[in-house]
Design an enzyme around this catalytic site. Structure first.
Site, PDB file in Angstrom:
ATOM      1  N   THR A 117       0.795  -1.210   0.000  1.00 32.26           N
ATOM      2  CA  THR A 117       0.000   0.000   0.000  1.00 32.26           C
ATOM      3  C   THR A 117       0.836   1.271   0.000  1.00 32.26           C
ATOM      4  O   THR A 117       1.939   1.291   0.573  1.00 32.26           O
ATOM      5  CB  THR A 117      -0.911   0.018   1.247  1.00 32.26           C
ATOM      6  OG1 THR A 117      -1.509   1.313   1.370  1.00 32.26           O
ATOM      7  CG2 THR A 117      -0.131  -0.261   2.525  1.00 32.26           C
ATOM      8  N   TYR A 141      -3.213  -1.130   9.665  1.00 29.90           N
ATOM      9  CA  TYR A 141      -3.297  -1.700   8.306  1.00 29.90           C
ATOM     10  C   TYR A 141      -1.976  -1.490   7.570  1.00 29.90           C
ATOM     11  O   TYR A 141      -1.376  -2.444   7.044  1.00 29.90           O
ATOM     12  CB  TYR A 141      -4.444  -1.028   7.532  1.00 29.90           C
ATOM     13  CG  TYR A 141      -4.329  -1.195   6.044  1.00 29.90           C
ATOM     14  CD1 TYR A 141      -4.528  -2.437   5.452  1.00 29.90           C
ATOM     15  CD2 TYR A 141      -3.975  -0.121   5.227  1.00 29.90           C
ATOM     16  CE1 TYR A 141      -4.389  -2.600   4.080  1.00 29.90           C
ATOM     17  CE2 TYR A 141      -3.837  -0.277   3.862  1.00 29.90           C
ATOM     18  CZ  TYR A 141      -4.043  -1.508   3.290  1.00 29.90           C
ATOM     19  OH  TYR A 141      -3.900  -1.678   1.939  1.00 29.90           O
TER      20      TYR A 141
END
Ligand code: UD1
Length: 325
Positions: A117, A141
């Site tokens: 990400t 995350y």
């Protein structure tokens, strides 16, 4: 060549599976259908329903199908959810990724593509973001993704094992042929939610934060069409099969758009005003994330073909209309 796609019933996974099938590759999908949809796994792909943390199932799937490479999508992706339940994220994203990597080593698979990400970078890193910018993930995350990146680096050093890490920016839109799209129930993505509002399925769009240090005060992101991202996976797979060394690439267009830019885009496409409500910032959200895509373009020959924002929005609305219609 047979590719195991974990999370292949999910949003980006299902588009990548279509990309592989469209060019005649053999594919096996492993997905627990917790957020993915069975009907969105392209016909022609073998399907195994199961948990990506189930090491025995992984090894059996690899052996039964003669898998040569793994594309590992399965994982949890919602930033605020990770802030509320960090252990779930470390379990799903780190512990289970460890099982996937261990199964590869045990069953002789030496190539893996991993979904990471853009949120691994530090808040104050220079934009657009190059792959070597400082890392300081804000949310559990993002930390779970960076931890898995480190695991891959260490395993790559210790074993005959190569990987490509793709750091996704903000993925949006749907398959231009209408075969698959974003179907996660209660999806949180901006363009998905804006499409739902445009179709009257949600009463209004929340704008999370109007006081960011950005030109119009709202969050800025690099929205990339899911079909261009799926194409990046195919190129990464081919590079690994051709012997390319392990590498990490940012996947975005190099263009920053604010929440208000997206709202204007939706209004342009639909010809109607989009009802919005200004809210406080969402926890864990960085102000700006823009990719520098030069590395992936140079190394993999990636050529995006769906950059037009209105086209991305149109495809998202078309899918939304079809899905649940
Ligand atoms: C998304 C991905 C994340 C990925 C990251 C990379 C999901 C669920 N999250 O996170 O996995 O690592 O991109 O950049 O796919 N916003 C609103 N109203 C809404 C929804 C969002 O104002 O209803 C704003 C957010 O505050 C943010 C921007 O829109 O500024 C994008 O948010 P979102 O689409 O949820 O994606 P990210 O949180 O950036």
């Amino acid at each position: 060549m047979t590719t195991l796609v974990t999370g292949g019933a999910g949003y980006i996974g299902s588009h990548t599976v279509y990309g592989l099938l469209d060019r005649g590759d053999e594919v096996v999908v492993l997905d627990d259908l917790s957020t993915g949809v069975r009907a969105q796994v392209g016909e022609g792909a073998a399907f195994v329903r199961g948990d990506v943390g189930d090491r025995a199932l992984l090894e059996a799937t690899i052996r039964d199908h003669g898998v040569d490479a793994v594309i590992h999508f399965a994982g949890s992706i919602v930033v605020p959810e990770s802030v509320a339940d960090p252990l779930a994220y470390y379990g799903n994203n780190v512990v289970k990724s460890r099982e996937v990597i261990a199964a590869c080593l045990a069953a002789g698979v030496k190539k893996l593509i991993f979904s990471s990400t853009a949120t691994v970078y530090a808040d104050d890193a220079a934009q657009p973001l190059g792959e070597d910018e400082r890392k300081a993930p804000l949310s559990p995350y993002a930390r779970s993704k960076l931890m898995t990146e480190w695991m891959l680096e260490d395993v790559g050093r210790a074993h005959d094992f190569r990987y490509h890490i793709l750091r996704y920016f903000n993925v949006a839109g749907a398959d231009p042929k209408g075969r698959t799209g974003q179907s996660t129930p209660k999806a949180t993505h901006l363009i998905k939610r804006a499409a739902q509002v445009a179709l009257g399925r949600l009463p209004h769009l929340d704008i999370f934060g109007t006081d960011y240090p950005t030109p119009d005060g709202t969050g800025v992101r690099d929205y990339i069409h899911v079909t261009d991202l799926a194409a990046a996976h195919l190129l990464a797979l081919d590079a690994l099969h051709s012997g390319a060394p392990s590498a990490t690439y940012n996947c975005g267009y190099g263009r920053g758009l604010s929440v208000r830019d997206v709202i204007c885009g939706v209004e342009r496409v639909t010809g109607r005003k989009l009802p919005v409500v200004e809210m406080a910032r969402r926890p864990g959200d960085p102000p700006t994330l823009i990719s520098d895509p030069r590395c992936i373009k140079a190394a993999l020959g990636w050529r995006p073909a769906h950059e037009d924002l209105d086209g991305i929005i149109r495809s998202a609305i078309a899918w939304e209309r079809r899905f649940n219609s």
